[in-house]
Write an enzyme that holds these catalytic residues in place. Structure first.
Site, PDB file in Angstrom:
ATOM      1  N   HIS A 239      21.073  26.327  54.792  1.00 22.66           N
ATOM      2  CA  HIS A 239      20.838  24.889  54.903  1.00 22.66           C
ATOM      3  C   HIS A 239      19.540  24.588  55.648  1.00 22.66           C
ATOM      4  O   HIS A 239      18.900  23.574  55.406  1.00 22.66           O
ATOM      5  CB  HIS A 239      22.002  24.202  55.618  1.00 22.66           C
ATOM      6  CG  HIS A 239      23.159  23.894  54.712  1.00 22.66           C
ATOM      7  ND1 HIS A 239      24.308  24.637  54.711  1.00 22.66           N
ATOM      8  CD2 HIS A 239      23.333  22.947  53.766  1.00 22.66           C
ATOM      9  CE1 HIS A 239      25.149  24.150  53.804  1.00 22.66           C
ATOM     10  NE2 HIS A 239      24.585  23.129  53.217  1.00 22.66           N
ATOM     11  N   GLY A 240      19.176  25.468  56.560  1.00 25.00           N
ATOM     12  CA  GLY A 240      17.939  25.259  57.310  1.00 25.00           C
ATOM     13  C   GLY A 240      18.037  25.933  58.665  1.00 25.00           C
ATOM     14  O   GLY A 240      19.133  26.134  59.179  1.00 25.00           O
TER      15      GLY A 240
END
Lengths: 385, 78
Positions: free
Chosen positions: A317-318
């Site tokens: 997701h990051g």
């Protein structure tokens, strides 16, 4: 132009889908038309984003080279582990570079869709190693990788499934049913995204920034429902558009808030993502762990498997503390659930009773909402980080 | 082969219903979860020498003991 947003996109979409419906109803193949539509939409969306367009083009060329190169080596040299690992590493590298760059406030390989495209390339490489995929043409690979309805945020389809649809010529009746379902999904998606998600978004705005416990709970619930209706709405529109182009892109959500436990939640929330991780990370980690006897018993192995799986999902997701915490949080919840369901005599006696199922559903919903609160970065904010 | 599959399933699912009702859906009844599925693939490879990759078959193709046996018999005859 932005995917699934604004008048320009939807009016172009309507104009582009109309001939597709005529072709489909005439019982003719749709693959050439859908491929042309893909190029057109990529052109329109990336037209005013030249840097992103360049990265996308570079990414495409690199992945074609890696995937085609590995498939060729796999055919002539067989299952050679280092070649497989090298191909995998090279294929994931652009994504890692883009995430690291973002973390360092730079822009390298950052373009719309890179996170999702990586799944498609990696899936082909892993299945080539497994011997499940022997070959794929550049044309087929391109159609699968860049298919515009799901380019920006999924759902994550699988190449064998996608290509069998892509090469199918439907009869008039089959296509009518497909297109009808497609139109219905697009309309439902619009209602989800434009009406219901917007409603909850307003709710978020009303209580955002307040730290009183009741505002915090109200925000978490509004955000959770906003996230669902926004993303499920997008997914429905992407799936509906695919259907009209003859591709039965898999569903992404199945009433997630009715889940009775966290394991069930991940079978109902962002399904194509969690199933991808299940098939290409979790299962393989578990099989290897059994082989190498990494853990004393299956519960420890499962706990480690869940933690690793969800940690990587968080990273995907990051690279932010909140996303990583979100991943570990869900990994821990899955591990605890597994232990509870395998070990607890209380669970085994009461699991089918109405009150237990109700209590389990209620607790699960609260845990899920807390998860979204972490995901949104709000928990760390509330705690003062 | 049939007997081996039943034994594997009995151990993983901890329930002999897989033998008495071989048309039972292993996934819908929660007899098998994603962890059990990984064990199943490992056991099938070890005991029958058939390698099934985790993403290779749709789960509904092998969702009951009978379907699994039919699938494995077909693979073995190839």
């Amino acid at each position: 132009m932005t995917f699934y947003e604004g008048y320009p996109f939807f009016s172009t979409l309507a104009v582009i889908l109309l001939p597709a419906i005529l072709i489909g109803m005439a019982g003719k193949p749709l693959k050439w038309y859908s491929t042309a539509a893909t190029y057109l939409f990529i052109g329109l969306v990336f037209f005013n984003k030249p840097t992103q367009a360049l990265y996308l083009a570079a990414y495409y060329v690199i992945q074609v080279a890696i995937v085609m190169g590995y498939l060729h080596l796999r055919r002539i040299k067989g299952r050679i582990v280092w070649m497989y690992r090298l191909a995998l590493a090279l294929s994931i590298l652009p994504l890692i570079v883009s995430k690291l760059a973002l973390f360092l406030d730079m822009d390298l390989f950052g373009f719309l869709g890179i996170s999702y495209l990586t799944f498609r390339c990696v899936q082909i490489i892993i299945e080539a190693y497994d011997g499940v995929i022997e070959s794929i043409s550049v044309l087929e690979f391109t159609a699968f990788l860049l298919f515009f309805p799901s380019l920006s945020s999924g759902p994550i389809d699988r190449s064998r499934r996608f290509l069998s649809d892509w090469n199918t010529v439907y009869t008039r009746e089959e296509y009518m049913e497909l297109a009808g379902t497609g139109i219905y999904k697009i309309l439902l998606g619009l209602i989800y995204k434009l009406v219901i998600a917007s409603f909850f978004y307003q709710g978020m705005g009303m209580v955002n920034g307040a730290k009183d416990w009741y505002y915090v709970i109200a925000y978490a619930y509004c955000y959770g429902f906003y996230l669902f209706f926004d993303f499920a709405g997008y997914s429905l529109m992407a799936i509906g558009t695919s259907y009209i182009l003859g591709i039965r892109t898999p569903e992404n959500f199945r009433r997630p808030f009715l889940s009775i436990d966290i394991k069930e939640f991940w079978d109902r929330w962002h399904i194509t993502l969690s199933h991808w991780f299940r098939d290409f990370l979790f299962s393989r980690f578990m099989i290897q762990s059994i082989r190498k006897k990494r853990f004393q018993n299956r519960l420890n192995a499962a706990s480690a498997g869940f933690l690793v799986n969800m940690f990587v999902m968080g990273l995907w997701h990051g690279l932010t503390p909140s996303y990583i915490l979100y991943g570990l949080y869900h990994g821990a919840l899955l591990a605890v659930t597994e232990r509870w369901q395998k070990k607890s005599a209380f669970y085994k006696t009461h699991k089918s009773k109405r009150w237990y199922r109700f209590a389990s559903w209620f607790i699960t919903l609260q845990l899920v909402m807390l998860g979204f609160y972490i995901f949104d970065g709000k928990l760390l904010w509330l705690l003062g980080f | 082969m049939k007997e081996t599959v039943f034994k594997i399933l009995e151990t993983i699912c901890e329930d002999n219903i897989v033998r008495t009702n071989p048309d039972i859906d292993l996934f819908e009844t929660d007899l098998m979860d994603s962890l059990g599925f990984a064990e199943l693939l490992a056991d099938i490879e070890d005991e029958l020498g058939v390698i099934i990759a985790p993403s290779e078959v749709d789960r509904h193709v092998i969702s009951t003991p009978n379907k699994l046996i039919a699938y494995l018999e077909e693979r073995a005859s190839l």
